[in-house]
Design a protein around this motif. Structure first.
Motif, short mmCIF file in Angstrom:
data_model
loop_
_atom_site.label_atom_id
_atom_site.label_comp_id
_atom_site.label_asym_id
_atom_site.label_seq_id
_atom_site.Cartn_x
_atom_site.Cartn_y
_atom_site.Cartn_z
N ILE A 32 0.85 -1.21 0.03
CA ILE A 32 -0.06 0.00 0.04
C ILE A 32 0.89 1.28 -0.06
O ILE A 32 0.47 2.29 -0.75
N GLU A 33 1.91 1.32 0.77
CA GLU A 33 3.06 2.39 0.86
C GLU A 33 3.48 2.66 -0.45
O GLU A 33 3.74 3.66 -0.90
N VAL A 34 4.00 1.49 -1.16
CA VAL A 34 4.47 1.71 -2.52
C VAL A 34 3.58 2.38 -3.53
O VAL A 34 3.90 3.26 -4.25
N LEU A 35 2.27 1.71 -3.62
CA LEU A 35 1.24 2.38 -4.34
C LEU A 35 0.62 3.73 -3.87
O LEU A 35 0.94 4.69 -4.79
N GLN A 36 0.92 4.22 -2.83
CA GLN A 36 0.51 5.35 -2.53
C GLN A 36 1.84 6.44 -3.07
O GLN A 36 1.37 7.37 -3.15
N ASN A 37 2.90 5.98 -2.82
CA ASN A 37 4.10 6.88 -3.16
C ASN A 37 3.91 7.07 -4.70
O ASN A 37 4.24 8.13 -5.39
N LEU A 38 3.68 5.94 -5.62
CA LEU A 38 3.67 5.90 -7.07
C LEU A 38 2.34 7.13 -7.41
O LEU A 38 2.54 7.66 -8.28
N ASP A 45 -1.78 6.92 -12.59
CA ASP A 45 -3.17 7.62 -12.45
C ASP A 45 -4.33 6.76 -12.43
O ASP A 45 -4.44 5.48 -12.68
N VAL A 46 -4.85 6.73 -11.03
CA VAL A 46 -6.13 5.73 -10.56
C VAL A 46 -7.24 6.71 -10.48
O VAL A 46 -7.37 7.84 -10.20
N VAL A 47 -8.47 5.97 -10.35
CA VAL A 47 -9.74 6.52 -10.21
C VAL A 47 -10.25 5.54 -8.77
O VAL A 47 -10.03 4.47 -8.71
N TYR A 48 -10.56 6.49 -7.92
CA TYR A 48 -11.37 5.75 -6.52
C TYR A 48 -12.42 5.32 -6.71
O TYR A 48 -13.39 6.04 -7.59
N THR A 49 -12.81 4.50 -5.97
CA THR A 49 -14.37 3.82 -5.86
C THR A 49 -14.96 4.94 -4.94
O THR A 49 -14.51 5.74 -4.31
N ARG A 50 -16.11 4.73 -5.28
CA ARG A 50 -17.20 5.65 -4.33
C ARG A 50 -16.79 5.56 -3.02
O ARG A 50 -16.99 6.53 -2.06
N ASP A 51 -16.42 4.52 -2.20
CA ASP A 51 -16.34 4.59 -0.98
C ASP A 51 -14.97 4.74 -0.64
O ASP A 51 -14.69 4.86 0.53
#
Length: 116
Positions: A32-38, A45-51
């Motif tokens: 999760i930390e690696v992804l958050q840093n990316l 570039d990501v799209v978050y879910t509604r929650d």
């Protein structure tokens, strides 16, 4: 700055290591930390879910929307796709328009995506 090819190579290396012995695996927290840093570095570039609990890349969202349309028999209302994928309608609509502009096998009419 890392290129997309570098990121893909790192992702495949990470996947290979994660499938190997447990002593070499990253913990879920480290992943999760690696992804958050990316994400923070705008390397992905990501799209978050509604929650807000999960996210998908924009490219994967395109694939998911196409799959939903095909699974629905070639005709999928964008509102149904948004509910099924738990993604805000605006992202679904924007991505559907992108799909239609890039792929002649899909058309968009009255907020419904059609696969031809």
């Amino acid at each position: 700055m890392a290129s997309w090819a570098d990121i893909q190579k790192l992702a495949s290396d990470l996947q290979r290591v994660q499938l190997s012995q447990s002593s070499k695996k990253l913990s879920e927290v480290n992943c999760i930390e690696v992804l958050q840093n990316l994400i923070a570095s705008q390397l992905i570039d990501v799209v978050y879910t509604r929650d807000g609990q999960s996210y998908v890349t924009k490219k994967h969202l395109e694939t998911e929307i196409k799959n939903e349309c095909i699974a629905a028999g070639g005709r999928a209302p964008l509102t149904d796709v948004a509910v099924a994928l738990n993604i805000d309608f605006d992202h679904i609509e924007r991505t559907a328009r992108l799909i239609v502009s890039q792929d002649d096998e899909f058309t968009l009419s009255n907020a419904e995506l059609f696969a031809t």
